[in-house]
Design a protein around this motif. Structure first.
Motif, PDB file in Angstrom:
ATOM      1  N   PRO A  31     -28.232 -54.464  18.435  1.00  0.00           N
ATOM      2  CA  PRO A  31     -28.140 -54.381  16.980  1.00  0.00           C
ATOM      3  C   PRO A  31     -29.431 -53.824  16.382  1.00  0.00           C
ATOM      4  O   PRO A  31     -30.527 -54.129  16.843  1.00  0.00           O
ATOM      5  CB  PRO A  31     -27.925 -55.830  16.543  1.00  0.00           C
ATOM      6  N   GLY A  32     -29.270 -52.956  15.380  1.00  0.00           N
ATOM      7  CA  GLY A  32     -30.406 -52.331  14.735  1.00  0.00           C
ATOM      8  C   GLY A  32     -30.851 -51.037  15.406  1.00  0.00           C
ATOM      9  O   GLY A  32     -31.726 -50.348  14.909  1.00  0.00           O
ATOM     10  N   GLN A  33     -30.228 -50.710  16.521  1.00  0.00           N
ATOM     11  CA  GLN A  33     -30.591 -49.510  17.283  1.00  0.00           C
ATOM     12  C   GLN A  33     -29.712 -48.330  16.877  1.00  0.00           C
ATOM     13  O   GLN A  33     -28.519 -48.490  16.624  1.00  0.00           O
ATOM     14  CB  GLN A  33     -30.403 -49.789  18.778  1.00  0.00           C
ATOM     15  N   ASN A  34     -30.316 -47.142  16.807  1.00  0.00           N
ATOM     16  CA  ASN A  34     -29.585 -45.891  16.574  1.00  0.00           C
ATOM     17  C   ASN A  34     -29.422 -45.177  17.910  1.00  0.00           C
ATOM     18  O   ASN A  34     -30.338 -45.190  18.733  1.00  0.00           O
ATOM     19  CB  ASN A  34     -30.343 -44.980  15.620  1.00  0.00           C
ATOM     20  N   TYR A  35     -28.254 -44.543  18.092  1.00  0.00           N
ATOM     21  CA  TYR A  35     -27.951 -43.827  19.324  1.00  0.00           C
ATOM     22  C   TYR A  35     -27.446 -42.425  18.985  1.00  0.00           C
ATOM     23  O   TYR A  35     -26.605 -42.288  18.081  1.00  0.00           O
ATOM     24  CB  TYR A  35     -26.853 -44.548  20.118  1.00  0.00           C
ATOM     25  N   PRO A  36     -27.929 -41.402  19.684  1.00  0.00           N
ATOM     26  CA  PRO A  36     -27.291 -40.091  19.522  1.00  0.00           C
ATOM     27  C   PRO A  36     -25.793 -40.250  19.808  1.00  0.00           C
ATOM     28  O   PRO A  36     -25.393 -41.065  20.656  1.00  0.00           O
ATOM     29  CB  PRO A  36     -27.965 -39.229  20.588  1.00  0.00           C
ATOM     30  N   VAL A  37     -24.967 -39.509  19.107  1.00  0.00           N
ATOM     31  CA  VAL A  37     -23.512 -39.684  19.201  1.00  0.00           C
ATOM     32  C   VAL A  37     -23.036 -39.614  20.657  1.00  0.00           C
ATOM     33  O   VAL A  37     -22.243 -40.454  21.090  1.00  0.00           O
ATOM     34  CB  VAL A  37     -22.769 -38.648  18.332  1.00  0.00           C
ATOM     35  N   SER A  38     -23.517 -38.639  21.411  1.00  0.00           N
ATOM     36  CA  SER A  38     -23.043 -38.503  22.795  1.00  0.00           C
ATOM     37  C   SER A  38     -23.429 -39.719  23.640  1.00  0.00           C
ATOM     38  O   SER A  38     -22.642 -40.179  24.471  1.00  0.00           O
ATOM     39  CB  SER A  38     -23.565 -37.218  23.431  1.00  0.00           C
ATOM     40  N   LEU A  39     -24.623 -40.275  23.419  1.00  0.00           N
ATOM     41  CA  LEU A  39     -25.034 -41.469  24.155  1.00  0.00           C
ATOM     42  C   LEU A  39     -24.229 -42.678  23.713  1.00  0.00           C
ATOM     43  O   LEU A  39     -23.805 -43.493  24.543  1.00  0.00           O
ATOM     44  CB  LEU A  39     -26.528 -41.722  23.964  1.00  0.00           C
ATOM     45  N   GLY A  68      -7.554 -49.030  23.082  1.00  0.00           N
ATOM     46  CA  GLY A  68      -7.249 -48.446  21.773  1.00  0.00           C
ATOM     47  C   GLY A  68      -8.504 -48.282  20.929  1.00  0.00           C
ATOM     48  O   GLY A  68      -8.672 -47.278  20.235  1.00  0.00           O
ATOM     49  N   GLN A  69      -9.409 -49.268  21.015  1.00  0.00           N
ATOM     50  CA  GLN A  69     -10.681 -49.172  20.287  1.00  0.00           C
ATOM     51  C   GLN A  69     -11.490 -47.999  20.824  1.00  0.00           C
ATOM     52  O   GLN A  69     -12.096 -47.253  20.055  1.00  0.00           O
ATOM     53  CB  GLN A  69     -11.478 -50.469  20.426  1.00  0.00           C
ATOM     54  N   LEU A  70     -11.467 -47.808  22.134  1.00  0.00           N
ATOM     55  CA  LEU A  70     -12.188 -46.691  22.726  1.00  0.00           C
ATOM     56  C   LEU A  70     -11.631 -45.357  22.232  1.00  0.00           C
ATOM     57  O   LEU A  70     -12.394 -44.450  21.888  1.00  0.00           O
ATOM     58  CB  LEU A  70     -12.136 -46.767  24.250  1.00  0.00           C
ATOM     59  N   GLN A  71     -10.326 -45.257  22.136  1.00  0.00           N
ATOM     60  CA  GLN A  71      -9.709 -44.033  21.581  1.00  0.00           C
ATOM     61  C   GLN A  71     -10.183 -43.782  20.154  1.00  0.00           C
ATOM     62  O   GLN A  71     -10.494 -42.656  19.782  1.00  0.00           O
ATOM     63  CB  GLN A  71      -8.185 -44.135  21.594  1.00  0.00           C
ATOM     64  N   GLN A  75     -12.356 -40.578  18.738  1.00  0.00           N
ATOM     65  CA  GLN A  75     -11.939 -39.763  17.591  1.00  0.00           C
ATOM     66  C   GLN A  75     -13.014 -39.732  16.504  1.00  0.00           C
ATOM     67  O   GLN A  75     -13.253 -38.702  15.887  1.00  0.00           O
ATOM     68  CB  GLN A  75     -10.627 -40.288  17.020  1.00  0.00           C
ATOM     69  N   SER A  76     -13.667 -40.873  16.281  1.00  0.00           N
ATOM     70  CA  SER A  76     -14.717 -40.933  15.256  1.00  0.00           C
ATOM     71  C   SER A  76     -15.947 -40.133  15.663  1.00  0.00           C
ATOM     72  O   SER A  76     -16.635 -39.565  14.805  1.00  0.00           O
ATOM     73  CB  SER A  76     -15.115 -42.387  14.997  1.00  0.00           C
ATOM     74  N   ALA A  78     -15.944 -37.413  17.699  1.00  0.00           N
ATOM     75  CA  ALA A  78     -15.629 -35.999  17.951  1.00  0.00           C
ATOM     76  C   ALA A  78     -16.230 -35.032  16.929  1.00  0.00           C
ATOM     77  O   ALA A  78     -16.817 -34.022  17.326  1.00  0.00           O
ATOM     78  CB  ALA A  78     -14.117 -35.809  18.063  1.00  0.00           C
ATOM     79  N   PRO A  79     -16.136 -35.291  15.621  1.00  0.00           N
ATOM     80  CA  PRO A  79     -16.667 -34.314  14.662  1.00  0.00           C
ATOM     81  C   PRO A  79     -18.191 -34.148  14.713  1.00  0.00           C
ATOM     82  O   PRO A  79     -18.718 -33.190  14.167  1.00  0.00           O
ATOM     83  CB  PRO A  79     -16.258 -34.876  13.297  1.00  0.00           C
ATOM     84  N   PHE A  80     -18.881 -35.075  15.355  1.00  0.00           N
ATOM     85  CA  PHE A  80     -20.340 -35.071  15.344  1.00  0.00           C
ATOM     86  C   PHE A  80     -20.959 -34.686  16.687  1.00  0.00           C
ATOM     87  O   PHE A  80     -22.179 -34.597  16.795  1.00  0.00           O
ATOM     88  CB  PHE A  80     -20.858 -36.462  14.933  1.00  0.00           C
ATOM     89  N   LEU A  81     -20.157 -34.461  17.703  1.00  0.00           N
ATOM     90  CA  LEU A  81     -20.687 -34.219  19.041  1.00  0.00           C
ATOM     91  C   LEU A  81     -21.531 -32.955  19.134  1.00  0.00           C
ATOM     92  O   LEU A  81     -22.434 -32.881  19.971  1.00  0.00           O
ATOM     93  CB  LEU A  81     -19.555 -34.184  20.070  1.00  0.00           C
ATOM     94  N   ASP A  82     -21.274 -31.985  18.277  1.00  0.00           N
ATOM     95  CA  ASP A  82     -22.038 -30.736  18.338  1.00  0.00           C
ATOM     96  C   ASP A  82     -23.291 -30.774  17.452  1.00  0.00           C
ATOM     97  O   ASP A  82     -24.008 -29.792  17.356  1.00  0.00           O
ATOM     98  CB  ASP A  82     -21.163 -29.545  17.985  1.00  0.00           C
ATOM     99  N   ARG A  83     -23.553 -31.915  16.829  1.00  0.00           N
ATOM    100  CA  ARG A  83     -24.738 -32.054  15.969  1.00  0.00           C
ATOM    101  C   ARG A  83     -25.800 -32.872  16.708  1.00  0.00           C
ATOM    102  O   ARG A  83     -25.651 -34.081  16.894  1.00  0.00           O
ATOM    103  CB  ARG A  83     -24.365 -32.750  14.667  1.00  0.00           C
ATOM    104  N   ALA A  84     -26.856 -32.214  17.133  1.00  0.00           N
ATOM    105  CA  ALA A  84     -27.896 -32.869  17.923  1.00  0.00           C
ATOM    106  C   ALA A  84     -28.593 -33.995  17.154  1.00  0.00           C
ATOM    107  O   ALA A  84     -29.095 -34.946  17.753  1.00  0.00           O
ATOM    108  CB  ALA A  84     -28.916 -31.851  18.400  1.00  0.00           C
ATOM    109  N   ASP A  85     -28.620 -33.893  15.825  1.00  0.00           N
ATOM    110  CA  ASP A  85     -29.321 -34.892  15.020  1.00  0.00           C
ATOM    111  C   ASP A  85     -28.441 -36.074  14.620  1.00  0.00           C
ATOM    112  O   ASP A  85     -28.930 -37.041  14.034  1.00  0.00           O
ATOM    113  CB  ASP A  85     -29.893 -34.242  13.761  1.00  0.00           C
ATOM    114  N   ALA A  86     -27.150 -36.037  14.930  1.00  0.00           N
ATOM    115  CA  ALA A  86     -26.222 -37.084  14.504  1.00  0.00           C
ATOM    116  C   ALA A  86     -26.445 -38.369  15.308  1.00  0.00           C
ATOM    117  O   ALA A  86     -26.579 -38.337  16.522  1.00  0.00           O
ATOM    118  CB  ALA A  86     -24.785 -36.614  14.663  1.00  0.00           C
ATOM    119  N   GLN A  87     -26.504 -39.484  14.579  1.00  0.00           N
ATOM    120  CA  GLN A  87     -26.759 -40.794  15.200  1.00  0.00           C
ATOM    121  C   GLN A  87     -25.703 -41.796  14.756  1.00  0.00           C
ATOM    122  O   GLN A  87     -25.215 -41.737  13.627  1.00  0.00           O
ATOM    123  CB  GLN A  87     -28.124 -41.320  14.751  1.00  0.00           C
ATOM    124  N   VAL A  88     -25.401 -42.714  15.651  1.00  0.00           N
ATOM    125  CA  VAL A  88     -24.563 -43.861  15.329  1.00  0.00           C
ATOM    126  C   VAL A  88     -25.469 -45.079  15.368  1.00  0.00           C
ATOM    127  O   VAL A  88     -26.237 -45.264  16.316  1.00  0.00           O
ATOM    128  CB  VAL A  88     -23.410 -44.028  16.347  1.00  0.00           C
TER     129      VAL A  88
END
Length: 95
Positions: A31-39, A68-71, A75-76, A78-88
């Motif tokens: 908790p409190g950690q940011n992760y690049p979308v691909s990671l 189902g949660q993994l699916q 999907q959530s 997918a739109p950000f995978l090509d953005r190197a700066d995108a974080q979850v």
């Protein structure tokens, strides 16, 4: 099995609750950690498949809700995978 909800913030600012049928999610996210979308996606795939397998070991069938949660996560992300700066951001855990 103890269930866990983990709250995340997507790169677009939207927040959502995600489900795991096991506390194993704590082994993969902080908790409190940011992760690049691909990671984040890689860790979610590992954690939720592991959680589903724990259900299989205990009850004889995989956890369809975890899969189902993994699916939904895939999907959530997918739109950000090509953005190197995108974080979850993993915001919190609730068991």
């Amino acid at each position: 099995m103890p269930e866990m909800i983990f709250r995340v913030r997507w790169p677009d600012g939207q927040e959502s609750d995600c489900y795991s049928p096991s506390l194993v999610i704590q082994d993969h996210f902080t908790p409190g950690q940011n992760y690049p979308v691909s990671l984040f996606l890689e860790k979610a795939q590992t954690a939720l498949n592991e959680a589903s397998e724990r259900v299989r070991a205990r009850y004889g069938f995989p956890c369809s809700r975890a899969l189902g949660q993994l699916q939904a996560i895939e999907q959530s992300c997918a739109p950000f995978l090509d953005r190197a700066d995108a974080q979850v951001s993993v915001l919190s855990f609730k068991s």
